[in-house]
Design a protein around this motif. Structure first.
Motif, mmCIF file in Angstrom:
data_model
loop_
_atom_site.group_PDB
_atom_site.id
_atom_site.type_symbol
_atom_site.label_atom_id
_atom_site.label_comp_id
_atom_site.label_asym_id
_atom_site.label_seq_id
_atom_site.Cartn_x
_atom_site.Cartn_y
_atom_site.Cartn_z
ATOM 1 N N ARG A 164 -8.443 -4.782 -9.097
ATOM 2 C CA ARG A 164 -8.868 -5.113 -10.463
ATOM 3 C C ARG A 164 -8.456 -6.525 -10.855
ATOM 4 O O ARG A 164 -9.091 -7.135 -11.727
ATOM 5 N N SER A 165 -7.436 -7.039 -10.224
ATOM 6 C CA SER A 165 -7.007 -8.409 -10.509
ATOM 7 C C SER A 165 -7.739 -9.427 -9.628
ATOM 8 O O SER A 165 -7.321 -10.583 -9.538
ATOM 9 N N ARG A 166 -8.804 -8.953 -8.962
ATOM 10 C CA ARG A 166 -9.626 -9.813 -8.101
ATOM 11 C C ARG A 166 -8.827 -10.394 -6.934
ATOM 12 O O ARG A 166 -9.083 -11.502 -6.478
ATOM 13 N N SER A 167 -7.859 -9.629 -6.493
ATOM 14 C CA SER A 167 -7.082 -10.000 -5.323
ATOM 15 C C SER A 167 -7.371 -9.016 -4.200
ATOM 16 O O SER A 167 -8.068 -8.018 -4.390
ATOM 17 N N ARG A 168 -6.846 -9.289 -3.035
ATOM 18 C CA ARG A 168 -6.977 -8.403 -1.889
ATOM 19 C C ARG A 168 -5.590 -7.983 -1.420
ATOM 20 O O ARG A 168 -4.595 -8.565 -1.813
ATOM 21 N N HIS A 169 -5.561 -6.963 -0.590
ATOM 22 C CA HIS A 169 -4.275 -6.486 -0.093
ATOM 23 C C HIS A 169 -4.284 -6.406 1.426
ATOM 24 O O HIS A 169 -5.326 -6.278 2.065
ATOM 25 N N CYS A 170 -3.101 -6.517 1.985
ATOM 26 C CA CYS A 170 -2.881 -6.354 3.416
ATOM 27 C C CYS A 170 -1.672 -5.440 3.564
ATOM 28 O O CYS A 170 -0.535 -5.905 3.717
ATOM 29 N N ILE A 171 -1.940 -4.131 3.472
ATOM 30 C CA ILE A 171 -0.878 -3.134 3.450
ATOM 31 C C ILE A 171 -1.221 -2.037 4.451
ATOM 32 O O ILE A 171 -2.255 -1.371 4.306
ATOM 33 N N PRO A 172 -0.425 -1.818 5.471
ATOM 34 C CA PRO A 172 -0.700 -0.740 6.431
ATOM 35 C C PRO A 172 -0.522 0.624 5.788
ATOM 36 O O PRO A 172 0.203 0.771 4.791
ATOM 37 N N SER A 173 -1.177 1.606 6.336
ATOM 38 C CA SER A 173 -1.139 2.958 5.781
ATOM 39 C C SER A 173 0.008 3.762 6.385
ATOM 40 O O SER A 173 0.408 3.550 7.536
ATOM 41 N N THR A 174 0.512 4.698 5.608
ATOM 42 C CA THR A 174 1.518 5.622 6.109
ATOM 43 C C THR A 174 0.835 6.730 6.904
ATOM 44 O O THR A 174 -0.389 6.897 6.854
ATOM 45 N N ALA A 175 1.631 7.511 7.599
ATOM 46 C CA ALA A 175 1.090 8.564 8.456
ATOM 47 C C ALA A 175 0.402 9.662 7.653
ATOM 48 O O ALA A 175 -0.479 10.364 8.179
ATOM 49 N N ARG A 176 0.738 9.816 6.373
ATOM 50 C CA ARG A 176 0.159 10.903 5.577
ATOM 51 C C ARG A 176 -1.263 10.604 5.114
ATOM 52 O O ARG A 176 -1.973 11.515 4.671
ATOM 53 N N ARG A 177 -1.690 9.368 5.217
ATOM 54 C CA ARG A 177 -3.048 9.016 4.795
ATOM 55 C C ARG A 177 -4.040 9.444 5.870
ATOM 56 O O ARG A 177 -3.947 9.027 7.027
#
Length: 234
Positions: A164-177
């Motif tokens: 929503r802030s017009r940014s992007r993310h680079c975050i790995p997922s946890t095993a539960r996803r």
């Protein structure tokens, strides 16, 4: 009227007092142990409290952060051991950003740094506050950047906030996803910048161990260390 005839106490040297504050930051000593070379310890302390109340270090950091580089913003947190002398602040432990974690009573510093590992945003919380819970307030207002964080920030609401802030993310997922979210491994490898920042400021004994009862006083030492880090790495 000639200025030499004006009465009152002569003004203290700001450079001398600031050097005294940096001495306390680096050595972690008590205010009463400040060497007289920096002036009376009461003057150094009272000026420190005055500047903290006026947000001097926060304003200086904001000015320095205008020089941030790159579109990557690295976010992480670190635990800060609380000394027994830091207990008993007004309002209780939670109000003074002290909480119990596996390592005992800690404060937690949440930080966002730029592509060179220089502080852009920071906040202080009790040690038992989860990273993803503190992140939204910390990232508020950051637009058009890419947020790089570890698995602790794998939160659907947080990812939505970043979008929503017009940014992007680079975050790995946890095993539960069930369906892992994609992330850029090349960007993620540079996450060391925020860890290196923590390492640099923890060389200051006043930060490596929290001796201050008041969260505001302790946080301002962090801001002072961050300002010095900006000047050293620019």
């Amino acid at each position: 009227m000639n200025s030499t005839t004006i009465g009152g106490r002569p003004p203290s040297c700001h450079r001398m007092l600031t050097t005294g504050m940096i001495y306390v930051l680096r050595t972690g000593c008590a205010w009463r142990a400040v060497p007289p070379d920096f002036g009376p310890w009461e003057t150094v302390y009272s000026r420190w409290r005055l500047w903290c109340s006026k947000g001097v270090w926060e304003k200086i950091l904001k000015y320095l952060a205008r020089g941030r580089t790159g579109a990557l913003r690295f976010i992480d947190s670190t635990h800060l051991k609380v000394h027994k002398d830091a207990h008993g602040g007004c309002g209780g432990k939670e109000l003074q950003a002290i909480g119990k974690s596996r390592g005992g009573l800690n404060s937690k510093l949440h930080a966002v740094v730029d592509g060179k590992g220089r502080l852009v945003r920071a906040s202080l919380s009790p040690g038992n506050v989860h990273d993803a819970k503190a992140a939204p307030d910390l990232l508020a207002g950051l637009r058009g950047v890419r947020i790089v964080g570890d698995k602790a920030y794998d939160s659907g609401p947080l990812r939505d906030t970043i979008h929503r802030s017009r940014s992007r993310h680079c975050i790995p997922s946890t095993a539960r996803r069930k369906i892992p979210a994609p992330f850029h491994q090349g960007y993620y490898r540079h996450r060391r910048h925020v860890e290196n920042f923590f390492q640099r400021i923890k060389r200051n004994r006043r930060i490596a161990t929290r001796y201050d009862k008041l969260a505001d006083t302790y946080f301002n030492f962090i801001l002072l260390a961050a300002c010095l880090d900006w000047l050293a790495t620019s």
